[in-house]
Write a protein that holds these residues in place. Sequence first.
Motif, PDB file in Angstrom:
ATOM      1  N   ILE A 274       2.038  12.285  -3.197  1.00 14.51           N
ATOM      2  CA  ILE A 274       3.171  12.281  -2.707  1.00 14.51           C
ATOM      3  C   ILE A 274       3.809  13.427  -2.711  1.00 14.51           C
ATOM      4  CG2 ILE A 274       5.576  11.270  -2.964  1.00 14.51           C
ATOM      5  CD1 ILE A 274       3.894   8.694  -4.505  1.00 14.51           C
TER       6      ILE A 274
ATOM      7  N   LYS B 279       0.792  -1.233   0.155  1.00  8.01           N
ATOM      8  CA  LYS B 279       0.007  -0.007   0.202  1.00  8.01           C
ATOM      9  C   LYS B 279       1.001   1.213   0.025  1.00  8.01           C
ATOM     10  CE  LYS B 279      -3.711  -2.481   0.201  1.00  8.01           C
ATOM     11  NZ  LYS B 279      -4.575  -2.572  -1.196  1.00  8.01           N
ATOM     12  N   THR B 280       2.038   0.948   0.295  1.00  7.69           N
ATOM     13  CA  THR B 280       2.973   2.200   0.303  1.00  7.69           C
ATOM     14  C   THR B 280       4.264   1.869  -0.069  1.00  7.69           C
ATOM     15  OG1 THR B 280       3.826   3.809   1.751  1.00  7.69           O
ATOM     16  CG2 THR B 280       3.183   2.051   2.982  1.00  7.69           C
TER      17      THR B 280
ATOM     18  N   LYS C 253      -3.355   9.695  -5.579  1.00  2.70           N
ATOM     19  CA  LYS C 253      -2.393   9.210  -4.460  1.00  2.70           C
ATOM     20  C   LYS C 253      -1.525  10.557  -4.643  1.00  2.70           C
ATOM     21  CE  LYS C 253       1.032   5.963  -2.900  1.00  2.70           C
ATOM     22  NZ  LYS C 253       1.996   4.847  -3.240  1.00  2.70           N
TER      23      LYS C 253
END
Length: 931
Positions: free
Chosen positions: A926, A442-443, A924
């Motif tokens: 970042i 997930k990361t 997502k």
Amino acid sequence: MPTIGIKRDQLFGALGKTYTDDEFQDLCFEFGLELDEVTTEKQMLTKEQGDVADTQNASEDIIYRIDIPANRYDLLCLEGLVNGLLVFQRKRTSPVYEKVIPENIEKMFVTKTTSQIRPFVVGAILRDVKLDKDRYASFIDLQDKLHQNICRKRTVVAIGTHDLDTIKGPFTYDAKAPKDIRFIPLNQTKEMDAEELMNFYSTHAQLKSFLPIIRDSPVYPVIYDVNNVVLSLPPIINGDHSKISVDTKNIFIECTATDLTKAKIVLDIIVTLFSQYCSEPFKIEGVEVHNADDTIVVYPELAVRTENVFVDKMNKYIGIESTAEEVADMLSKMLLKASVVNDNEVAVQIPPTRHDVIHATDIIEDVAIAYGYNKIVNTIPNINTVGGMYPLNKLTELLRVEMAQSGFTEGLTFTLCSKDDVAKKMNKTIEKIPAVHIANPKTAEFQIARTTLLPGLLKTLSANKKMPLPLKLFEISDVILKDDESEVGARNERRLCAVNYNKHAGFEVVHGILDRVMQVLEVPWDKTNGYSLKSIDDPSYFPGRCASVLYKGASIGKLGILHPTVLDAFELILHEELRDEIFLRLTASDIKQASLVSKDWYNIIGKSKLCMEKLCLAKYESFDGFESILESNRQYQYLTLMTPYSELKKNTKYLRVLRSIVEKFSDSLLCLIISQDLKLKIYLPKLKELKFMIWEFESNPINLIVSNGLITKAKHLKKLHIRYQKLETKSLKYMKDALENNESLKILKIFDVNIIKELKTKDLKLKLDEFYLYHFYVENKKAIQDFLGTQASSLQVAECPFNKEFITYFMSSLPKLHTLVFIYDVNTFRYQMKFEEPEYPSNERITKLIFKTSLYLDDNNFLHTSAIITKLLNLQEIEMDYLNPPMLPLFNNSPSLKVVKYCYLWFFSTQAQKDEMAQHERIKFIKITKL
């Protein structure tokens, strides 16, 4: 453990008896269940949502919330629970399920393209079903419970139920491009294709979580009938045409899956539990599935298998004394038909509803439940045992005490880490590390199980580097190593790691803690029967400062001084005393290798006097110093000649000496800095092997010196930055020669478009991969296009002016382009772009956009940016410095977009907008420090 909610009165009606809450709780316990809560729908809504208006219309009916074992799929609805309890109370016998195969059996044909996404499908039909409101609700609720449980939120299995009377077989299970799938989704009125459907449901409360299962696939699974009527788009939604209702008589059930076994289990559970409502109870019509490999299977299987158990073993495990006849009788209460084989053996038939029964232990558990846990007599074991700590854990605790008493502080780090933590940052390659990889991380921080404790402690040091030195940390924990001989493919190893972080390397500190550990373990210093050290080379450690710890000749660990590049990767400071100590052993080749790993290495180490002496580094600020360099026999690699440009301009002697210095050391220089105001700063390997050059100075006499002394020797340039605007005649010649003599040039960065015009580079034979041009002017468009005309076949990354004609050219004329970079200021943007509806060509190759200056979103800018993004059909990544809230709709218009990287949120953003962006599930985010 799943929990089901059932209306009490409806449950008691089906059981044929009314119970008090305590009586029903006792019944559940006897059956191996637990009554978790007695509540009402209104109380549940109030508890979840607060005292809001929606709860006023909620029902006051009493609801029993019952905890069901996770593997008892047959108890997830009212029908299954009632059947189980009535059989347990001997009020009915276990039903026998029959598969009916009609002469005109319905068929399902599977295409080969489904192997790309969800390769399996099974199906069945329930004929002449009588549904009412409660039965319909239970049918839908069972599907939801199965989706959340064994179906793993539809990732493994997706269930579709349809009104058979509204469709016509044979059916086809296919996988098509999203644009080729069109239908009206369930409870909608508008027809849409699969791409539109994905965007439409991207904000849906329930369905948005299922979209990522297939969103990034080039094909989507779809089921349609002989008339091309779409039944479903698994695992997202069914079509509205075939939806079921309380009036539905014939139900067609299909399950698509990535796991065929689980698909068969799900199908068996649904049809067995609701076949009781058919005109002929417990009869299920089969569906003939023609698989892509030409095999033909009729589902559901409704398989019944037999398992034999031994009575004596069962009695021993449970602690009872029952005969074979009693065991068979007890099993019949648990939906398992059993027959006596002999006095010590019972044959048990496992029905299609009991997929939780895998081996004999599960049968023994059912016997214990049927017997009654409260009836089992407590007995004292006939063996004497003394409880104690597991030996490995006991040793671990003892070592922790010793480490703490030695002045070390214990750390506890994550078992999962990133690939870079154990590989790249440690100067190793992930392919050579026996790491267990996470299939769907997930990361990026948690991609693999750690194979060493060291990266975790280094990250802990990095987070605490403001603390006073020394920092001494240790950890004793497990690492996970891939092991093909292990039953599960991996094994745990308990390890000890200790780190000493100080201004000095402190090799004696870690050596001392090793000796102390061996002392308390009573391991002597002996090469044959104890421990010893052997010098080794390890890329994570400094050359010549690493040793292998041997026990009876076998390596059990390492100790040493970490390599500076490892410290740099974990953002740890290399103190001056430690630099001096390191450079006593450093060689020129070490420096060259280190510079490939970290471009900041020279800045880190250059402050050390020993470093300057060892590697021929010099810094001079006077003319006398310049002349002394010429008289020296040393082969300088790092020169800093600090003199103001004004002095160089006044004194021509400086210029002659500088030219001589450049020519004398052209074969040894790694880095040359000329002028106090850093008009020239070049990092180079030896010029004969030159791969990378930065020209970072304006036109002045130094220009000619460097051109004559440096660039004319370069024959293998791969990367060239030209950062000045005005070129003199000789400089132009040197520059053109450099471009013509370096056919391996791959990356070219030019500060101003006039350089292209003046160089007249139209006939160059370069094959660039990346091209950057910082200043654009519309009137120079032809010069840029002429230059790129020779590069169009190879260019992969390009910096494009934010001008409609340029953008159209870049999107349509560069066949290998996958990354497009925009750099502009607000004024340039406004002048170049007209306020009009833009039209750009579609592009499937470009997957990444980079905005290198903040995007000011007025209506005009938004219009053009949106037009660009929507035409990039496979856009996956965007980088920008300021993330502006109006950008969010643009991201939603690009279904392939996966990630947006940004430096800062737009400073005019409201808190509500910031919260919206932080919770945005479509993208997502970042955060990066700079582009």
